[in-house]
Design an enzyme around this catalytic site. Structure first.
Site, PDB file in Angstrom:
ATOM      1  N   HIS A  32     -15.199 -11.673  19.653  1.00 56.57           N
ATOM      2  CA  HIS A  32     -15.910 -11.056  18.510  1.00 56.57           C
ATOM      3  C   HIS A  32     -17.276 -10.499  18.907  1.00 56.57           C
ATOM      4  O   HIS A  32     -17.869  -9.754  18.135  1.00 56.57           O
ATOM      5  CB  HIS A  32     -16.122 -12.083  17.387  1.00 56.57           C
ATOM      6  CG  HIS A  32     -14.854 -12.570  16.759  1.00 56.57           C
ATOM      7  ND1 HIS A  32     -13.911 -11.711  16.241  1.00 56.57           N
ATOM      8  CD2 HIS A  32     -14.359 -13.827  16.584  1.00 56.57           C
ATOM      9  CE1 HIS A  32     -12.893 -12.419  15.768  1.00 56.57           C
ATOM     10  NE2 HIS A  32     -13.129 -13.697  15.970  1.00 56.57           N
ATOM     11  N   ASP A  88      -4.929 -14.098  19.593  1.00 52.29           N
ATOM     12  CA  ASP A  88      -5.723 -14.945  18.700  1.00 52.29           C
ATOM     13  C   ASP A  88      -5.470 -14.478  17.258  1.00 52.29           C
ATOM     14  O   ASP A  88      -5.203 -13.301  17.023  1.00 52.29           O
ATOM     15  CB  ASP A  88      -7.213 -14.775  19.060  1.00 52.29           C
ATOM     16  CG  ASP A  88      -8.119 -15.677  18.249  1.00 52.29           C
ATOM     17  OD1 ASP A  88      -8.488 -16.746  18.756  1.00 52.29           O
ATOM     18  OD2 ASP A  88      -8.462 -15.319  17.095  1.00 52.29           O
ATOM     19  N   HIS A 134      -7.438 -13.951  14.931  1.00 49.82           N
ATOM     20  CA  HIS A 134      -8.445 -13.013  14.431  1.00 49.82           C
ATOM     21  C   HIS A 134      -8.455 -11.736  15.282  1.00 49.82           C
ATOM     22  O   HIS A 134      -8.210 -11.798  16.493  1.00 49.82           O
ATOM     23  CB  HIS A 134      -9.837 -13.655  14.491  1.00 49.82           C
ATOM     24  CG  HIS A 134      -9.955 -14.933  13.712  1.00 49.82           C
ATOM     25  ND1 HIS A 134      -9.678 -16.165  14.267  1.00 49.82           N
ATOM     26  CD2 HIS A 134     -10.322 -15.151  12.425  1.00 49.82           C
ATOM     27  CE1 HIS A 134      -9.870 -17.106  13.335  1.00 49.82           C
ATOM     28  NE2 HIS A 134     -10.253 -16.521  12.218  1.00 49.82           N
ATOM     29  N   ASP A 192      -5.261 -20.490  17.239  1.00 46.03           N
ATOM     30  CA  ASP A 192      -5.388 -20.445  15.776  1.00 46.03           C
ATOM     31  C   ASP A 192      -4.264 -19.626  15.138  1.00 46.03           C
ATOM     32  O   ASP A 192      -4.186 -19.522  13.916  1.00 46.03           O
ATOM     33  CB  ASP A 192      -6.778 -19.938  15.337  1.00 46.03           C
ATOM     34  CG  ASP A 192      -7.226 -18.697  16.069  1.00 46.03           C
ATOM     35  OD1 ASP A 192      -6.423 -18.102  16.812  1.00 46.03           O
ATOM     36  OD2 ASP A 192      -8.407 -18.318  15.900  1.00 46.03           O
TER      37      ASP A 192
HETATM   38 ZN   LIG Z   1      -9.546 -16.744  16.282  1.00 48.95          ZN
END
Ligand SMILES: [Zn+2]
Length: 354
Positions: A127, A164, A166, A253
């Site tokens: 991120h 992932d 996200h 996740d």
């Molecule tokens: Zn994540």
């Protein structure tokens, strides 16, 4: 040849507020599962202790003032970047060792000293933007490594697959205009999850148009949907792009038990993706493959998933676990529609279909 497991005790000293899900326990669980399976004694697994990154490598991805700021707030003992992303006295050291470990890992693979690697690091990176720490990330480790492969090792085609849960907004933006790094992300739809990006119409720009591919999954998407995506999109993309090196942003996740997300993968579904990624690396990239840890907040999923990654990389039987989850038909139908649309619109794939 050995598989490198990049680890440093400093990765467990970076700690955010009490009860924060991105905790040192995540790495302890991963190491415990790997140790309990006996792999730490296997001569085919090499624990690689990283060196701090050469900051010139980081400045390709992040601003100098931003990196100075992380060092300064760490040396003062801590500080907040966002309400859920903060540094303590050890964060800077952990971050430069994580980024350095990524470069050490890919350099050893390029030199034929190891066959592949898992960078089991904290803090995570995907991120982190040019001058922005958020989403628990400070230095974008995988972007630093990909940039190193292009600029220092002279590679023309590096493929990053990010599974992932996200969207890896920082990695996407680092290479948005580049046709040397193909960024492919499978993640929970940004309308339902942080950071709210990663839609199919984000495809890159300029020379990079087509070299960003986003597959935003419906909440609840699991093994069936991800298998369809790998077979119909990821493998064909690799056929077109012919990567010289495969990098993976791994986040456990995406497992159905993760408390921060709503996807539906099980350990066997994740293991199947790993087998496919290794196959892509072997077919196109002489086996060159490095995994970088991003998220994953259920400690057992972290442990089981990390063990399975190491087993796949080492080429030993992958431990099967008994976790099960049934994806509902509506999810599968949604994924099929998403894949059809991607095949028609993603520039690299639509060229092939014509
Ligand atoms: Zn994540």
């Amino acid at each position: 040849m050995v598989t490198d497991l990049v680890f440093h005790e400093a990765f467990t000293k970076h700690e955010m507020s009490m009860g924060h899900p991105e905790s040192p326990e995540r790495l302890r669980s991963a190491m415990m599962y790997i140790k309990r399976a006996g792999h730490l004694k296997d001569p085919n697994l090499n624990i690689l202790t990283p060196m701090p990154v050469d900051l010139e490598e980081v400045y390709r991805i992040h601003g100098k003032a931003y990196i100075d700021g992380i060092r300064e707030s760490s040396s003062r003992g801590g500080g907040f970047y966002t309400p859920d992303t903060e540094v303590n006295a050890h964060t800077y050291e952990a971050a430069v060792l994580a980024a350095g470990g990524g470069i050490d890992a890919v350099d050893r693979i390029m030199a034929g000293k190891s066959k592949n690697a898992f960078v089991l690091c904290r803090p995570p990176g995907h991120h982190a933007e040019y001058e922005r720490a958020f989403g628990f990330c400070f230095i974008n480790n995988i972007a630093v490594a990909a940039s190193h492969l292009v600029k220092e090792c002279g590679l023309n085609r590096v493929m990053i697959v990010d599974y992932d849960a996200h969207h890896g907004n920082g990695t996407q933006s680092a290479f948005y205009s580049s046709n040397r790094v193909l960024y492919v992300s499978l993640h929970q739809d940004g309308r339902t999850l942080f950071p709210g990006s990663g839609f199919p119409d984000e495809m890159g720009k300029g020379a990079g148009l087509g070299y960003t591919v986003n597959l935003p999954m419906y909440p609840g998407a699991g093994n069936i949907s991800y298998d369809l995506a790998f077979t119909n999109v990821i493998e064909p993309l690799a056929e077109v792009f012919r990567p010289e090196f495969v990098l993976v942003s791994v986040g456990f996740d995406c497992h159905y038990q993760d408390s921060l997300t709503s996807l539906g993968l099980t350990t066997s579904g994740i293991a199947k993706m790993n087998a496919c990624l290794k196959g892509i690396a072997e077919t196109h990239a002489s086996g060159r493959l490095a995994y970088f840890l991003e998220g994953g907040y259920n400690l057992d999923a972290m442990g089981m998933g990390s063990l399975n990654v190491i087993e796949e990389l080492m080429g030993v039987p992958v431990t099967e676990f008994s976790d099960t989850y049934t994806e509902n038909d509506a999810c599968t139908r949604y994924t099929k529609t998403l894949i059809d649309k991607t095949l028609k619109t993603a520039p690299l794939l639509s060229e092939v279909i014509k």
